[in-house]
Design a protein around this motif. Structure first.
Motif: not given
Ligand code: FMN
Length: 397
Positions: A346-369
């Motif tokens: 499952r990819p890690v998807r979050l909203y951009c804290p500035l504009c709210g656009w959905e961002m995809d960090f991919g599967t199993s990302p390292e914290p700090g990416t």
């Protein structure tokens, strides 16, 4: 060194009730016994189940025979009694996750083997966990098991076994150390609960005299009660929300809103308790909740099935049956989500804290990416807060 005597010496010796201090020391003595940690599995026809266990030991060499104490309330007990076979997966020091999975929930409410890799033993057909370090397969020695009150002491002849990987076994002592290391908060709460912290509650003197087996079973019982309380509060919240949307009297609406606030606090308290036992990673909070949802939906499905089979009115039976089917659909959704997360797909998807656009960090990302927002161009870092992935604004790059 402290010593404790719980019985008078001599032929007319009779037990002496241990004092609180003696109880403390007796508890310490019981903790100093060495045990290995294993998962005992068994089956009932096509169904499998397993539980954490620290009471397996070899008792004779000819035949190779083991003994294990299993609580009569456990589903594993029922399965062993029924099939007369069991498998023991010996755990390594890196298998704390398996102790948590198999030691704190019952197979009556959750499928503990879902998402766990296992093979079926060639001699018994019982699950052997691939993550373990060694395994045994055993068949009950006819007529030899002992009724030990709350537990049955099963005696079983070993009919197969082998090593799975070269690693050190986990002892009960290791488990307590590991657990305390990863949940120092929980440990503090446990110590207070058991009267070792400041202030004791009535009855503590007696509870301190009990050994580790009661400890971990009451941990399990506590956890089940917290889950039941959580379900109650979720139910109450939904109930009041439903009525708030329908009541026309403003006074009633505000009374319900007030009540909902405290129910919300209760949800936080119960979830907070369960969260204390989590390993911190970006999925842990979501996984905990998804697993609780799964357990809840499985219970709902089973309840509707039972109601359907009991209903006298055929229309009602039909309604319950269809509700059971729909709950099964929910079960499938939660199972899929859990296995997607646990399987790392499952990819890690979050909203951009500035504009709210959905961002995809991919599967199993390292914290700090770090990643640039494709919409507004700011640099966003991936963090973990309270067991959830969070997007942190890093700057404009
Ligand atoms: C470290 C640890 C050791 C345990 N050892 C035993 C044991 O020796 N015997 C037992 O009956 N339960 C033991 N338990 C408790 C069971 O694993 C637990 O009650 C489990 O939820 C039972 O699951 P079941 O109902 O699916 O069989 C242990 C739990 C932990 C965490």
């Amino acid at each position: 060194m402290s010593t404790v005597s719980t019985a008078r010496q001599g032929p007319s010796s009779s037990p002496v009730a241990p004092t609180a201090a003696a109880g403390d020391s007796l508890k310490g003595a019981l903790y100093s016994l060495s045990y290995g940690l294993v998962v005992v599995t068994s089956r009932k026809n096509d169904r499998f189940n397993g539980q954490a266990c620290n009471t397996v030991m070899q008792i004779t060499s000819e035949p190779v025979r083991i003994a294990l104490a299993i609580n009569k309330r456990n589903l594993t007990h029922e399965f062993i009694n029924e099939s007369k076979v069991l498998a023991v997966t010996v755990l390594g020091k890196d298998n704390l996750d398996l102790v948590r999975r198999f030691g704190f929930a019952s197979g009556r409410t959750t499928d503990k083997l879902a998402g766990v890799e296992y093979t079926l033993g060639t001699e018994t057909g019982c699950p052997i966990l691939k993550q373990g370090i060694a395994f045994l397969e055993a068949r009950l020695a006819p007529g030899l098991s002992v009724d030990a009150g709350t537990h049955t002491l099963f005696l079983a002849d070993v009919v197969g076994g082998g090593t799975l990987r070269d690693s050190e076994p986990m002892t009960y002592h290791d488990y307590r150390e590991l657990k305390n290391k990863s949940h120092s908060q929980m440990h503090a709460a446990e110590e207070q609960d058991s009267g070792q912290g400041q202030g004791q509650r009535p009855g503590d003197a007696q509870s301190q005299t009990q050994g580790q087996s009661e400890d971990r079973e009451s941990e399990d019982h506590d956890r089940q009660n917290v889950i039941a309380a959580l379900n109650l509060e979720y139910g109450a919240n939904r109930r009041y929300q439903y009525q708030i949307e329908r009541f026309t009297d403003p006074g009633l609406v505000s009374a319900l809103r007030g009540i909902m606030l405290t129910e919300g606090d209760h949800i936080e308290n119960n979830l907070g308790y369960l969260t204390r036992s989590l390993d911190e990673n970006g999925w842990s909070w979501a996984l905990l909740n998804l697993k609780l949802n799964l357990e809840f939906e499985e219970t709902a499905r089973d309840t509707y099935r039972k109601f359907a089979s009991e209903a006298k009115d055929p229309e009602l039976a039909k309604m319950f049956k269809s509700q059971a089917q729909s709950e099964q659909g929910h079960v499938n959704i939660f199972r899929e989500l859990i296995s997607e997360i646990e399987g790392g797909s499952r990819p890690v998807r979050l909203y951009c804290p500035l504009c709210g656009w959905e961002m995809d960090f991919g599967t199993s990302p390292e914290p700090g990416t770090k990643m640039r927002c494709p919409k507004c161009g700011v640099i966003v870092g991936l963090g973990v807060e309270d067991g959830q992935w969070v997007a942190e604004l890093e700057g404009r790059g």
